[in-house]
Write a protein that holds these residues in place. Sequence first.
Motif, PDB file in Angstrom:
ATOM      1  N   THR A 250      10.205   5.257  -4.031  1.00  0.00           N
ATOM      2  CA  THR A 250      10.276   6.456  -4.861  1.00  0.00           C
ATOM      3  C   THR A 250      11.135   6.215  -6.087  1.00  0.00           C
ATOM      4  N   ARG A 251      12.278   5.590  -5.912  1.00  0.00           N
ATOM      5  CA  ARG A 251      13.158   5.319  -7.050  1.00  0.00           C
ATOM      6  C   ARG A 251      12.484   4.383  -8.057  1.00  0.00           C
ATOM      7  N   VAL A 252      11.860   3.326  -7.566  1.00  0.00           N
ATOM      8  CA  VAL A 252      11.189   2.380  -8.459  1.00  0.00           C
ATOM      9  C   VAL A 252      10.010   3.039  -9.157  1.00  0.00           C
ATOM     10  N   SER A 253       9.242   3.842  -8.441  1.00  0.00           N
ATOM     11  CA  SER A 253       8.072   4.483  -9.059  1.00  0.00           C
ATOM     12  C   SER A 253       8.487   5.510 -10.108  1.00  0.00           C
ATOM     13  N   LYS A 254       9.607   6.205  -9.886  1.00  0.00           N
ATOM     14  CA  LYS A 254      10.094   7.125 -10.923  1.00  0.00           C
ATOM     15  C   LYS A 254      10.484   6.354 -12.170  1.00  0.00           C
ATOM     16  N   TYR A 255      11.091   5.205 -11.987  1.00  0.00           N
ATOM     17  CA  TYR A 255      11.468   4.369 -13.128  1.00  0.00           C
ATOM     18  C   TYR A 255      10.224   3.862 -13.855  1.00  0.00           C
ATOM     19  N   VAL A 256       9.222   3.425 -13.116  1.00  0.00           N
ATOM     20  CA  VAL A 256       7.990   2.925 -13.725  1.00  0.00           C
ATOM     21  C   VAL A 256       7.252   4.044 -14.452  1.00  0.00           C
ATOM     22  N   CYS A 257       7.265   5.251 -13.899  1.00  0.00           N
ATOM     23  CA  CYS A 257       6.551   6.376 -14.500  1.00  0.00           C
ATOM     24  C   CYS A 257       7.174   6.819 -15.820  1.00  0.00           C
ATOM     25  N   LYS A 258       8.416   6.456 -16.076  1.00  0.00           N
ATOM     26  CA  LYS A 258       9.036   6.790 -17.364  1.00  0.00           C
ATOM     27  C   LYS A 258       8.300   6.123 -18.511  1.00  0.00           C
TER      28      LYS A 258
ATOM     29  N   VAL B  26       3.355  15.692   3.781  1.00  0.00           N
ATOM     30  CA  VAL B  26       2.516  15.376   4.945  1.00  0.00           C
ATOM     31  C   VAL B  26       2.261  13.870   5.025  1.00  0.00           C
ATOM     32  N   VAL B  27       1.930  13.253   3.890  1.00  0.00           N
ATOM     33  CA  VAL B  27       1.663  11.810   3.895  1.00  0.00           C
ATOM     34  C   VAL B  27       2.924  11.032   4.251  1.00  0.00           C
ATOM     35  N   TYR B  28       4.081  11.437   3.722  1.00  0.00           N
ATOM     36  CA  TYR B  28       5.334  10.745   4.049  1.00  0.00           C
ATOM     37  C   TYR B  28       5.650  10.891   5.538  1.00  0.00           C
ATOM     38  N   LEU B  29       5.442  12.071   6.092  1.00  0.00           N
ATOM     39  CA  LEU B  29       5.685  12.263   7.523  1.00  0.00           C
ATOM     40  C   LEU B  29       4.756  11.403   8.373  1.00  0.00           C
ATOM     41  N   ILE B  30       3.507  11.316   7.972  1.00  0.00           N
ATOM     42  CA  ILE B  30       2.550  10.472   8.697  1.00  0.00           C
ATOM     43  C   ILE B  30       2.986   9.008   8.628  1.00  0.00           C
TER      44      ILE B  30
ATOM     45  N   LEU C 128       0.823  -1.209   0.000  1.00  0.00           N
ATOM     46  CA  LEU C 128       0.000   0.000   0.000  1.00  0.00           C
ATOM     47  C   LEU C 128       0.859   1.261   0.000  1.00  0.00           C
ATOM     48  N   THR C 129       1.944   1.228   0.749  1.00  0.00           N
ATOM     49  CA  THR C 129       2.864   2.365   0.744  1.00  0.00           C
ATOM     50  C   THR C 129       3.469   2.548  -0.636  1.00  0.00           C
ATOM     51  N   PHE C 130       3.858   1.435  -1.259  1.00  0.00           N
ATOM     52  CA  PHE C 130       4.424   1.508  -2.606  1.00  0.00           C
ATOM     53  C   PHE C 130       3.412   2.105  -3.583  1.00  0.00           C
ATOM     54  N   PHE C 131       2.178   1.643  -3.550  1.00  0.00           N
ATOM     55  CA  PHE C 131       1.171   2.158  -4.476  1.00  0.00           C
ATOM     56  C   PHE C 131       0.824   3.617  -4.196  1.00  0.00           C
ATOM     57  N   LEU C 132       0.912   4.022  -2.951  1.00  0.00           N
ATOM     58  CA  LEU C 132       0.708   5.430  -2.608  1.00  0.00           C
ATOM     59  C   LEU C 132       1.819   6.291  -3.215  1.00  0.00           C
ATOM     60  N   VAL C 133       3.052   5.818  -3.113  1.00  0.00           N
ATOM     61  CA  VAL C 133       4.184   6.549  -3.699  1.00  0.00           C
ATOM     62  C   VAL C 133       4.051   6.598  -5.223  1.00  0.00           C
ATOM     63  N   VAL C 134       3.634   5.490  -5.834  1.00  0.00           N
ATOM     64  CA  VAL C 134       3.427   5.460  -7.293  1.00  0.00           C
ATOM     65  C   VAL C 134       2.327   6.441  -7.685  1.00  0.00           C
ATOM     66  N   ALA C 135       1.266   6.505  -6.895  1.00  0.00           N
ATOM     67  CA  ALA C 135       0.178   7.442  -7.202  1.00  0.00           C
ATOM     68  C   ALA C 135       0.675   8.889  -7.160  1.00  0.00           C
ATOM     69  N   PHE C 136       1.496   9.229  -6.166  1.00  0.00           N
ATOM     70  CA  PHE C 136       2.053  10.577  -6.103  1.00  0.00           C
ATOM     71  C   PHE C 136       2.949  10.861  -7.312  1.00  0.00           C
TER      72      PHE C 136
END
Length: 182
Positions: free
Chosen positions: A170-178, A117-121, A17-25
């Motif tokens: 974050t690194r993986v999601s940036k790669y996927v977003c390419k 804010v979400v990352y801090l939470i 869920l954290t991974f998918f949240l980061v991908v969504a951002f």
Amino acid sequence: MEGENPIEDRGFLAAPLTFFLVVAFQLLSKWLDQLQKKGSSNNNTNTKEAELRSEIKQLLREATALSQPATFAQAAKLRRSAATKEKELALYVEQHNKDINLSYDLYGNVLNASKVVVYLILVLWFWRTPIAMIAKQLVQPFGELLSWGTGGHLTGHVMVGIIPWLILSTRVSKYVCKFVDF
């Protein structure tokens, strides 16, 4: 029994869920960037801009039609009027683009603030709690780095902390977003 399975405390779906949240951002950020690029390169002519362009063309046509020496003063006056309209059009387009860029900047700032804010939470919620467990053999040289912030160790397993997980996600999601196009 306490300490037997530390991931059960906060749920076994925390890592995905954290991974998918980061991908969504990341996807929202990329979508906003692409929307801004399309908006700045796309010439959406509104009615005022189209009206000014047609007036300029009409004035220049009239000025070129008046090519006689007797009508030189009238042609010069029309050219000056067209130049004034061109300046007005340039100011209007500049102001319009500035307004659009300000709105995109506002959306980008809201997205970044909500991301922080979400990352801090997430960090506060999962601090000193493992978010995932991985076999020690899979992450042999990086085990200590991945377990930073979990506060404990389990024999044969590396417990992944929230901060390394957010960095990795974050690194993986940036790669996927390419590879994603909107």
